[in-house]
Motif scaffolding. Structure first.
Motif, PDB file in Angstrom:
ATOM      1  N   ASN A 215       8.912   0.569 -12.463  1.00 50.54           N
ATOM      2  CA  ASN A 215       8.234   1.718 -12.134  1.00 50.54           C
ATOM      3  C   ASN A 215       7.901   2.334 -13.803  1.00 50.54           C
ATOM      4  OD1 ASN A 215      10.109   4.285 -12.959  1.00 50.54           O
ATOM      5  ND2 ASN A 215      11.350   2.950 -11.693  1.00 50.54           N
TER       6      ASN A 215
ATOM      7  N   THR B 265       5.329   0.424  -9.646  1.00 52.87           N
ATOM      8  CA  THR B 265       5.281   1.656  -8.896  1.00 52.87           C
ATOM      9  C   THR B 265       5.058   2.862  -9.836  1.00 52.87           C
ATOM     10  OG1 THR B 265       7.485   1.971  -8.579  1.00 52.87           O
ATOM     11  CG2 THR B 265       6.766   0.533  -7.139  1.00 52.87           C
TER      12      THR B 265
ATOM     13  N   GLY C  32       0.861   5.211  -5.792  1.00 48.73           N
ATOM     14  CA  GLY C  32       1.589   5.903  -4.728  1.00 48.73           C
ATOM     15  C   GLY C  32       0.422   6.875  -4.036  1.00 48.73           C
TER      16      GLY C  32
ATOM     17  N   LEU D 104       3.679   3.331   2.211  1.00 47.91           N
ATOM     18  CA  LEU D 104       4.069   1.815   1.785  1.00 47.91           C
ATOM     19  C   LEU D 104       4.048   0.827   2.937  1.00 47.91           C
ATOM     20  CD1 LEU D 104       7.732   3.315   0.939  1.00 47.91           C
ATOM     21  CD2 LEU D 104       5.918   2.648  -0.556  1.00 47.91           C
TER      22      LEU D 104
ATOM     23  N   ARG E 103       9.710   6.573  -5.777  1.00 44.78           N
ATOM     24  CA  ARG E 103       8.751   5.589  -5.107  1.00 44.78           C
ATOM     25  C   ARG E 103       9.090   4.073  -4.743  1.00 44.78           C
ATOM     26  NH1 ARG E 103       4.185   5.757  -1.657  1.00 44.78           N
ATOM     27  NH2 ARG E 103       2.603   3.679  -2.019  1.00 44.78           N
TER      28      ARG E 103
END
Length: 334
Positions: free
Chosen positions: A262, A234, A203, A207, A239
Motif C-alpha cells: 500500500n 492499494t 480504492g 473489492l 484497504r
C-alpha cells in the motif's frame, strides 16, 4: 528522480490544467519531418515511443529514466515541445505546483507513423490527445502506475528490463486478463527475475471487482503453462487489509502467487510486498519475492512478441507493435 509522495497527484484540482503556449507560426522544423529527424537523438526517439506506450510521463519521471539532472531534462523537453514532438500540461493543485506532464505531440506521432510506413491515424494520436489525457478521470491511476514502475526502473537495487503498459498487456493477454501493467524486475546482477502483472488499486471500486479478476489470471496460467505473480498496490493500510481478507481463499483455491502493498509503506523497491500464500514472517523486496516463489515463470516469452498477421496492408495498416525498453538506448546522451 520521481516524486517520493505515495500519491501521484496530491491536492490536484479536478478537471483543471494549464497549457504553455507555442509561437503562433510554427517553424519549418516542426512541419518538415525529414529536417526534424536530423535534430532528434536516440534518446528523443526513445521518449517518443515511451509516451506512445504509457500516455503521460511527468518531468520527474523522464528525468529519472533518461537524464542526469532536472535542468538538462527541462531544457531538452522544452525544445521538443516547441518542435511539436511533445505536448504538455500542468495540472492545478490546491497548494504548491505540479510538475509539467508530457504527452505525445503531433510531430512525434507523425514520426512514428513515417518510420512504420503508415498513416497518422494508425498511431491512435488525435488533435485532442493532450487535453483528453489532462482531463481524464483516470489520470491519477495512470500516473500512479507510471510512478511505481519508474521507481523500479531507476532504483539502484533493481533493474526493469521489461515494462508494458495496460494497452500492450491487453494486446497480448486480453482474452484472459486486463492488468494495469506487466513488468520484469531483477536484481542488479540479474540473478533473480520477478515477472509480474500489476493491479494498481486506488480504492475507487469495490473489492468484489478485484476478486472477479483472479479467475482470469488462473485461466491464463493454465492455458499458457506459466506462473506469473500478481502484485496489487492499494490505496492504504485499511484497504490492503480488507483486500487480503477478501482474496485469501480465492487465491489459495486458484493457486495464484499474489502479493500486496500500500501507498503508506514507501517505494516499491523497499520491503513493502506481502505475499498471500504462503505468507512470510514479514514484507519482502521484489528480489526477495522472486526467491519466495521459486517456481514462477514469465507470461511474456519470445513467442509472445510475434505480431499478429495484419489484416490490412499498406499505409492503412495498424502501427506495428514492439515493446519499448524502460530506459533509453544510450542513457545520458545529448
Amino acid at each position: 528522480m520521481p516524486t517520493t509522495d505515495p500519491h501521484p497527484n496530491p491536492g490536484y484540482v479536478p478537471r483543471a490544467a494549464s497549457r504553455r503556449r507555442r509561437p503562433a507560426q510554427p517553424s519549418r522544423a516542426r512541419t518538415d519531418l525529414a529536417q526534424l529527424a536530423t535534430r532528434l537523438t536516440p534518446r528523443d526517439l526513445w521518449l517518443i515511443r515511451m509516451l506512445h506506450e504509457h500516455k503521460v510521463l511527468t518531468s520527474h519521471h523522464i528525468t529519472a529514466l533518461a537524464f542526469t539532472g532536472h535542468r538538462t531534462a527541462n531544457r531538452r523537453l522544452r525544445e521538443l515541445y516547441f518542435m511539436g514532438v511533445l505536448d504538455s500540461f500542468r495540472p492545478l493543485r490546491t497548494r504548491g505546483s505540479a510538475p509539467e506532464h508530457y504527452t505525445l505531440g503531433r510531430a512525434g506521432a507523425e514520426l512514428l507513423a513515417a518510420q512504420a510506413g503508415v498513416d497518422l491515424p494508425a498511431t491512435g494520436w488525435r488533435k485532442d490527445n493532450c487535453a483528453s489525457v489532462a482531463f481524464s478521470p483516470t489520470l491519477d491511476h495512470t500516473l500512479g502506475v507510471n510512478t511505481l514502475l519508474t521507481h523500479l526502473a531507476t532504483h539502484t537495487t533493481t533493474r526493469l528490463p521489461v515494462w508494458l503498459s495496460e494497452r500492450s498487456a491487453t494486446r497480448l493477454w486480453g482474452d484472459w486478463v486486463h492488468p494495469d501493467a506487466y513488468a520484469h524486475t531483477t536484481a542488479p546482477d540479474a540473478t533473480r527475475l520477478l515477472p509480474c502483472f500489476l493491479e494498481y488499486d486506488t480504492g475507487s471500486y469495490n473489492l468484489a471487482r478485484l476478486e472477479a479478476k483472479l479467475p482470469g489470471y488462473a485461466a491464463l496460467a493454465a492455458t499458457t503453462a506459466t506462473r506469473t505473480p500478481l502484485l496489487i498496490h492499494t490505496a492504504g493500510t485499511r484497504r490492503e487489509t480488507a483486500l487480503r481478507h477478501r482474496l485469501a481463499d480465492t487465491a489459495d483455491r486458484l493457486d495464484l502467487p499474489i502479493a500486496t502493498s500500500n501507498t503508506q509503506l514507501g517505494t516499491p523497491t523497499h520491503p513493502i510486498w506481502l505475499p498471500l500464500n504462503p505468507s512470510p514472517a514479514g514484507r519482502l523486496t521484489p528480489t526477495q519475492l522472486a526467491a519466495h516463489w521459486p517456481d514462477i515463470t514469465p507470461a511474456l516469452t519470445d513467442t509472445s512478441l510475434l505480431p499478429a498477421p495484419a489484416t490490412v496492408s499498406g499505409r492503412n495498416a495498424p502501427l506495428p507493435w514492439h515493446p519499448t525498453p524502460p530506459r533509453p538506448p544510450v542513457p545520458g546522451s545529448a
